[in-house]
Design an enzyme around this catalytic site. Structure first.
Site, PDB file in Angstrom:
ATOM      1  N   GLU A  51       5.378  12.515  -2.289  1.00 56.86           N
ATOM      2  CA  GLU A  51       4.703  13.784  -2.028  1.00 56.86           C
ATOM      3  C   GLU A  51       5.677  14.766  -1.391  1.00 56.86           C
ATOM      4  O   GLU A  51       6.290  14.445  -0.356  1.00 56.86           O
ATOM      5  CB  GLU A  51       3.500  13.531  -1.091  1.00 56.86           C
ATOM      6  N   LEU A  55      -1.130  13.541  -4.452  1.00 55.08           N
ATOM      7  CA  LEU A  55      -1.443  12.877  -3.178  1.00 55.08           C
ATOM      8  C   LEU A  55      -2.171  11.581  -3.466  1.00 55.08           C
ATOM      9  O   LEU A  55      -3.385  11.490  -3.340  1.00 55.08           O
ATOM     10  CB  LEU A  55      -2.341  13.784  -2.324  1.00 55.08           C
ATOM     11  N   ALA A  56      -1.436  10.593  -3.939  1.00 56.19           N
ATOM     12  CA  ALA A  56      -2.053   9.317  -4.311  1.00 56.19           C
ATOM     13  C   ALA A  56      -1.001   8.232  -4.145  1.00 56.19           C
ATOM     14  O   ALA A  56      -0.202   7.975  -5.043  1.00 56.19           O
ATOM     15  CB  ALA A  56      -2.557   9.373  -5.756  1.00 56.19           C
ATOM     16  N   GLU A  57      -1.029   7.595  -2.990  1.00 55.75           N
ATOM     17  CA  GLU A  57      -0.012   6.587  -2.675  1.00 55.75           C
ATOM     18  C   GLU A  57      -0.068   5.408  -3.628  1.00 55.75           C
ATOM     19  O   GLU A  57       0.958   4.827  -3.984  1.00 55.75           O
ATOM     20  CB  GLU A  57      -0.173   6.111  -1.229  1.00 55.75           C
ATOM     21  N   GLN A 108       4.624   9.432   2.568  1.00 51.36           N
ATOM     22  CA  GLN A 108       4.927  10.508   3.519  1.00 51.36           C
ATOM     23  C   GLN A 108       4.826  10.040   4.983  1.00 51.36           C
ATOM     24  O   GLN A 108       5.665  10.367   5.803  1.00 51.36           O
ATOM     25  CB  GLN A 108       3.996  11.680   3.265  1.00 51.36           C
ATOM     26  N   ALA A 166       3.702   6.267   7.070  1.00 53.21           N
ATOM     27  CA  ALA A 166       3.298   4.868   6.868  1.00 53.21           C
ATOM     28  C   ALA A 166       1.784   4.720   7.012  1.00 53.21           C
ATOM     29  O   ALA A 166       1.178   3.834   6.408  1.00 53.21           O
ATOM     30  CB  ALA A 166       4.007   3.959   7.878  1.00 53.21           C
ATOM     31  N   ASP A 167       1.178   5.624   7.793  1.00 51.45           N
ATOM     32  CA  ASP A 167      -0.277   5.604   7.977  1.00 51.45           C
ATOM     33  C   ASP A 167      -1.014   5.685   6.635  1.00 51.45           C
ATOM     34  O   ASP A 167      -2.157   5.270   6.516  1.00 51.45           O
ATOM     35  CB  ASP A 167      -0.699   6.795   8.837  1.00 51.45           C
ATOM     36  N   ILE A 180       0.038   4.362   3.748  1.00 51.17           N
ATOM     37  CA  ILE A 180       0.515   3.355   2.795  1.00 51.17           C
ATOM     38  C   ILE A 180      -0.624   2.436   2.341  1.00 51.17           C
ATOM     39  O   ILE A 180      -0.526   1.770   1.309  1.00 51.17           O
ATOM     40  CB  ILE A 180       1.659   2.521   3.419  1.00 51.17           C
ATOM     41  N   PRO A 234      -3.589   2.727   0.888  1.00 51.38           N
ATOM     42  CA  PRO A 234      -4.100   2.737  -0.491  1.00 51.38           C
ATOM     43  C   PRO A 234      -3.165   2.004  -1.461  1.00 51.38           C
ATOM     44  O   PRO A 234      -3.609   1.521  -2.500  1.00 51.38           O
ATOM     45  CB  PRO A 234      -4.167   4.235  -0.835  1.00 51.38           C
ATOM     46  N   HIS A 251      -0.789   9.694  12.140  1.00 53.65           N
ATOM     47  CA  HIS A 251       0.634   9.984  11.919  1.00 53.65           C
ATOM     48  C   HIS A 251       1.522   9.227  12.889  1.00 53.65           C
ATOM     49  O   HIS A 251       2.636   9.649  13.175  1.00 53.65           O
ATOM     50  CB  HIS A 251       0.887  11.502  12.028  1.00 53.65           C
TER      51      HIS A 251
END
Lengths: 328, 443
Positions: free
Chosen positions: A29, A58-60, A82, A84-85, A87, A89, A129
């Site tokens: 992203e 915006l789709a991990e 972007q 780790a929070d 990650i 999904p 974050h």
């Protein structure tokens, strides 16, 4: 030798790997035009073009999924999460697909890819974050997990991760991005082997194990207590999976005492694995209980500044733990 | 059903004993009441009879090892029966009737008792690495000064000790005293409860000097404890008189042969015992013990006689009701007790119950000394060497007057060391004067 920041080490690593191997590409992203929210990919879009530095939705889940597919096609993707929070999904893709690829295909297929994720608190980032996610992933065989603590390792570990034939989760201590500076040679290739810890400070009184930002604070704490006559051996783990057991055990066999510092929640955190290893394999070398200094068991790093300070281990808290353990 | 053999408690203050010899080996048959092993306490050696008939299945405590009363020594039963795995070190408070040697208890009916802290508890917590170093280098942890929290012995203390200690390993501690599984897995409050006081300065200084450490045996440790305790409780005062032994020597010369016919070697000791016993009868305050409620005047006059065991220390067998005995009886008792003391055959009862003690330091050539009171007694009589000396005596003249004469007489200095809480100088001198008078007027 020029001094650079930790994030500059990351940027240089990607720049060099993109230049070295045309199979390498970046997906994430805002990594393209914007150069990443932390500017880790700054200038790379301009240099290598939109086909090698790709802005994703915006789709991990899809960032990692696309990475896995490309890797199976022979590419060398660097997927940026972007924070780790976010990650989680992609957890299924990482754990069920990437990590198991080599094993389930009996070595015929591998997923040579890097997943970069800035992690950790202390930056006023609040609940979404500030997270530390290493314990979730270090648990998974087939997935390598590395955490640099300085610009040299940041560069060398990322370049090694890109060249690794299997998936590597590369966790970046984002508070240290611009805070931690260090000399990195310009005219030679910097490669740091995955799976090797580093004794960053030698000492006889106790062993301190840390990684990422906590390693940075640990060195500061060790410096503080050295003035009081306490010689702390600081070990930068660098790779959480596979763990360099030899270095860890060797240090404790020397000092007899172990302090493990991590900013993740205490319970089930990565430090618990070190403690267990020492209990199992260094029991008769221990002269004191193995001590963990970690974030408290609350659901997230609080946003409020005083509460964030209460949550985060820092040099003072580490020094206090060192003194206590030394006096045991 | 198996039967446990337990270290008996052989007296009020006797809380540990050393296994000196096993008379049966593992696997051997043993009858009930048949002598099974020999043990030694700080007072006596004794045989322990087997509490049951059967096969000696397992011996837990080897020869030469010292354990607390109540410790499991062995198990007797039928071959193939299940036996406890590790020795159970029980505390000294475990009720074991004295002097009954063995408590026979069927294993099945014994409720598991929580392990109690052994000697190791005095050292504070022993960390795994300290335990390992101690085992590898055969370090007696009581010799290591702890500098950790609460005086805990740290790894560094061990390394410093190894560096400073003279070459040659210390004697290996018995298995249960090495901080192995048993001690380490005690409840933490027990482990951390007994913090070790830092070693005293002189001790530490002494250990820093080059030399070897002579390990303490039960007797040495016991003597040391008794001496320090006695000096601490009782204000010691010594008074010294001399006695002319001419009449005693004459008496002995005249009766030695008669006694010898009866197998008795007549020494001077019975004379001193007799004189002291008579004086004790006359001065009951000297035959007493201090208590907070009041001075306990003892009904019986039981005189202990210190017997030197050479390097092995000292033991004090007691002649019960010495005031009721003739010189012959005393001579026989002195000979019997001292002989058996030297061969280690006294029973616990024979070293207990003394109300007064005589120590004959003169055998070594000492003229006079100031002995330490044998607690809880009131006084101790020290007998010096009998020596021919020139003395001035008064001779009676025919006209009723006296004349001073210089004479050669066998003289002895007698020291009475007494507890000043109980006796004052006047009473002590009265007592000692009676002893002197009795000796000088012996007939």
């Amino acid at each position: 030798m020029p001094e650079i920041t930790l994030i500059e080490g990351i940027r240089q690593a990607m720049d060099e790997e993109l230049a070295r191997d045309e199979r390498v590409f970046i997906v994430g992203e805002d990594v393209g035009r914007r150069g990443g929210v932390f500017r880790a990919t700054q200038g790379l879009y301009e240099k290598y073009g939109p086909e090698r530095v790709i802005d994703s939705p915006l789709a991990e889940l899809s960032i990692v999924g696309v990475g896995i597919g490309a890797a199976l096609y022979g590419m060398r993707p660097i997927c940026e999460i972007q924070f780790a929070d976010f990650i989680h999904p992609a957890f299924n893709q990482i754990v069920n697909e990437a990590a198991k690829m080599c094993y389930r295909s009996n070595g015929e297929w591998t997923a040579p890819m890097v997943i970069r994720a800035p992690y950790g608190g202390g930056i006023g980032g609040g609940l979404y974050h500030s997270q530390s996610v290493e314990a979730f992933f270090a648990h998974v065989p087939g997935l390598k997990v590395v955490v640099p603590s300085n610009p040299y390792d940041a560069k060398g570990l990322l370049k090694a991760a890109v060249r690794d034939p299997n998936p590597v989760l590369y966790l970046e201590p984002k508070k240290g991005y611009r805070l931690i500076r260090g000399a990195v040679p310009e005219d030679e290739e910097v490669l740091v082997p995955i799976g090797k810890a580093r004794v960053s400070r030698e000492g006889r009184d106790l062993s301190l194990f840390a990684y990422g930002m906590m390693h940075h604070y640990s060195l500061q704490a060790a410096q503080q207590v050295a003035a009081e006559g306490i010689e702390v051996e600081v070990v930068d783990l660098r790779t959480l999976n596979p763990l360099d057991r030899e270095t860890v055990l060797g240090s404790v066999r020397k000092t007899g005492k172990a302090l493990i510092v991590y900013e993740d929640n205490l319970t089930g955190g990565y430090g618990a694995e070190i403690a267990a290893l020492l209990a199992e394999q260094a029991f008769t070398d221990l002269d004191a209980p193995v001590r963990r200094l970690a974030g408290p068991d609350v659901p997230a790093v609080p946003y409020s500044r005083p509460l964030q300070d209460w949550f985060m281990p820092n040099a003072e808290k580490i020094a206090a733990a060192i003194r206590e353990l030394d006096a045991y | 059903m198996t039967t446990k053999v337990i270290m008996p408690r052989l007296g009020e203050s006797v809380v540990e004993g050393t296994v000196t010899k096993w008379l049966k080996r593992e696997g051997e048959q043993v009858e009930e009441f048949e002598p099974l092993l020999e043990i030694n306490t700080d007072k006596v050696d004794t045989e322990v009879p087997s509490p049951a008939a059967g096969t000696l299945l397992k011996v837990y405590v080897g020869e030469g090892q010292t354990v607390q009363a109540g410790t499991l020594l062995a198990v007797i039963g039928e071959p193939g029966e299940e036996i406890p795995e590790a020795p159970e070190v029980a505390g000294a408070t475990m009720p074991v009737s004295a002097p009954a040697a063995v408590e026979a208890t069927p294993v099945s009916s014994v409720a598991p008792s929580p392990p109690r802290p052994g000697r190791q508890a005095d050292l504070g917590f022993i960390s795994p690495v300290v335990a390992r170093i101690a085992a590898e280098h055969k370090v007696d942890l009581t010799q290591v000064r702890g500098t950790g929290r609460g005086g805990r012995i740290t790894k560094k203390d061990m390394l410093a000790y190894l560096e400073s200690r003279p070459a040659g390993p210390a004697p290996a501690a018995p298995a249960w005293e090495q901080p192995g599984s048993g001690e380490l897995f005690r409840p933490s409050e027990e482990v951390f409860g007994g913090a070790r006081p830092p070693a005293s300065q002189p001790e530490a200084e002494a250990r820093a000097l080059p030399g070897t450490v002579q390990p303490l045996d039960v007797v040495r440790r016991s003597i040391a404890e008794h001496m320090v305790r006695s000096k601490r409780i009782s204000p010691h005062v010594s008074t010294i008189m001399e006695a002319d032994m001419s009449r005693v020597m004459a008496h002995r010369r005249n009766h030695k042969e008669d006694f010898a016919h009866e197998g008795i070697n007549l020494t001077y000791t019975p004379y001193f015992v007799a004189a002291a016993a008579e004086a004790l009868r006359a001065v009951p305050m000297a035959n007493s013990s201090w208590s907070d409620e009041g001075i306990v005047l003892h009904g019986a006059v039981n005189v202990g006689v210190a017997v030197s065991l050479g390097e092995r220390g000292l033991i004090v067998p007691v002649i019960k009701e010495a005031d009721q005995m003739s010189l012959r009886g005393l001579a026989r008792a002195v000979q019997d007790l001292s002989t058996r003391a030297r061969s280690g055959q006294l029973s616990p009862a024979e070293v207990q119950g003394g109300t007064f003690t005589i120590t004959n330091h003169g055998v070594g050539g000492s003229l006079f000394a100031t002995p330490i009171i044998n607690q809880p007694q009131c006084a101790i009589l020290g007998v010096g060497k009998i020596q021919k000396r020139v003395v001035v005596i008064e001779s009676s003249e025919g006209d009723g007057g006296t004349q001073d004469l210089i004479a050669i007489r066998p003289m002895v200095y007698l020291t009475l060391t007494f507890d000043h809480r109980i006796l004052d100088g006047a009473v002590a001198d009265q007592f000692l004067g009676l002893v002197v008078m009795r000796l000088e007027s012996w007939a």
